[in-house]
Motif scaffolding. Structure first.
Motif, PDB file in Angstrom:
ATOM      1  N   VAL A  29      56.878   4.766  66.013  1.00 23.35           N
ATOM      2  CA  VAL A  29      58.304   4.445  66.063  1.00 23.35           C
ATOM      3  C   VAL A  29      59.074   5.641  66.575  1.00 23.35           C
ATOM      4  N   GLU A  30      60.024   5.385  67.458  1.00 25.00           N
ATOM      5  CA  GLU A  30      61.028   6.369  67.864  1.00 25.00           C
ATOM      6  C   GLU A  30      62.372   5.726  67.559  1.00 25.00           C
ATOM      7  N   VAL A  62      66.244   4.608  59.363  1.00 30.38           N
ATOM      8  CA  VAL A  62      65.179   3.701  59.801  1.00 30.38           C
ATOM      9  C   VAL A  62      63.817   4.366  59.574  1.00 30.38           C
ATOM     10  N   ILE A  63      63.720   5.633  59.932  1.00 26.75           N
ATOM     11  CA  ILE A  63      62.454   6.360  59.739  1.00 26.75           C
ATOM     12  C   ILE A  63      62.110   6.418  58.257  1.00 26.75           C
ATOM     13  N   LEU A  69      58.878   4.572  53.688  1.00 27.09           N
ATOM     14  CA  LEU A  69      58.855   3.944  52.357  1.00 27.09           C
ATOM     15  C   LEU A  69      57.942   2.725  52.330  1.00 27.09           C
ATOM     16  N   SER A  70      57.944   1.973  53.420  1.00 28.50           N
ATOM     17  CA  SER A  70      57.158   0.732  53.463  1.00 28.50           C
ATOM     18  C   SER A  70      55.716   0.954  53.915  1.00 28.50           C
ATOM     19  N   LEU A  94      61.445  14.127  58.785  1.00 26.88           N
ATOM     20  CA  LEU A  94      62.859  13.985  58.448  1.00 26.88           C
ATOM     21  C   LEU A  94      63.434  15.292  57.912  1.00 26.88           C
ATOM     22  N   PRO A  95      64.756  15.458  58.035  1.00 29.41           N
ATOM     23  CA  PRO A  95      65.389  16.580  57.345  1.00 29.41           C
ATOM     24  C   PRO A  95      65.150  16.449  55.836  1.00 29.41           C
TER      25      PRO A  95
END
Length: 182
Positions: free
Chosen positions: A107-108, A114-115, A120-121, A128-129
């Protein structure tokens, strides 16, 4: 906080990619902006307000060890910011330094949320920060994967070098600077 401190100020927030923010600063359409990464411009003034870290996160049951070499990240489905994003450039440059070219991520996205949701899923490992992932880590709904190479980034408040702030704008600028440096 801003509304309570300056109830009569007409404040507009604008969210865009770095190039869009920098262009609006150059044209005088924005008073100041928060920017990550280095800006190479003779007309934009930058004030470093801090540093944070990008971290690797995944679902608690995602099949990955608790510690990874940065170069081993490429063996997993990755959930990343879009190509060209300053956070993404930090990851890409560290991989290049180590002689590894990143393939196509799973994914981009232009959205950290969203990331985070995809991590999580159980869809892969998100970069991520730390501040974005903090609450989910504290709640135990994701886990951090320790990397052997830290992914640090600097945060800047930017403005046009010739910008003269009125009293209200200067107050907002100083407030933003004090909040963001905490």
């Amino acid at each position: 906080m801003l509304k309570e401190t300056m109830p009569h100020a007409n404040v507009t927030f604008y969210i865009d990619k770095p190039a869009g923010l920098e262009e609006k600063i150059r044209l005088g359409e924005l008073d100041f902006a928060l920017e990550e990464g280095v800006i190479n411009s003779k007309i934009i003034k930058t004030v470093c307000i801090g540093e944070d870290e990008l971290i690797a996160v995944c679902a608690p049951d995602f099949n990955a060890p608790d510690k990874l070499k940065l170069t081993d990240l490429t063996k997993y489905d990755l959930l990343l910011r879009e190509y060209g994003n300053p956070s993404r450039r930090i990851l890409d440059s560290q991989l290049i330094i180590k002689g590894v070219k990143l393939g196509q991520p799973k994914v981009e996205s232009i959205s950290n949320n969203v990331i985070l949701s995809m991590a999580l899923s159980g869809q892969g490992i998100g970069i991520l920060p730390a501040a974005v992932a903090r609450r989910s880590l504290e709640n135990g709904v994701i886990r951090r994967i320790e990397l052997d190479t830290p992914l640090k980034r600097k945060l800047f408040l930017i403005s046009h070098k010739n910008k003269l702030f009125n009293k209200t704008c200067m107050k907002a600028y100083c407030m933003a600077k004090s909040i963001l440096t905490k």
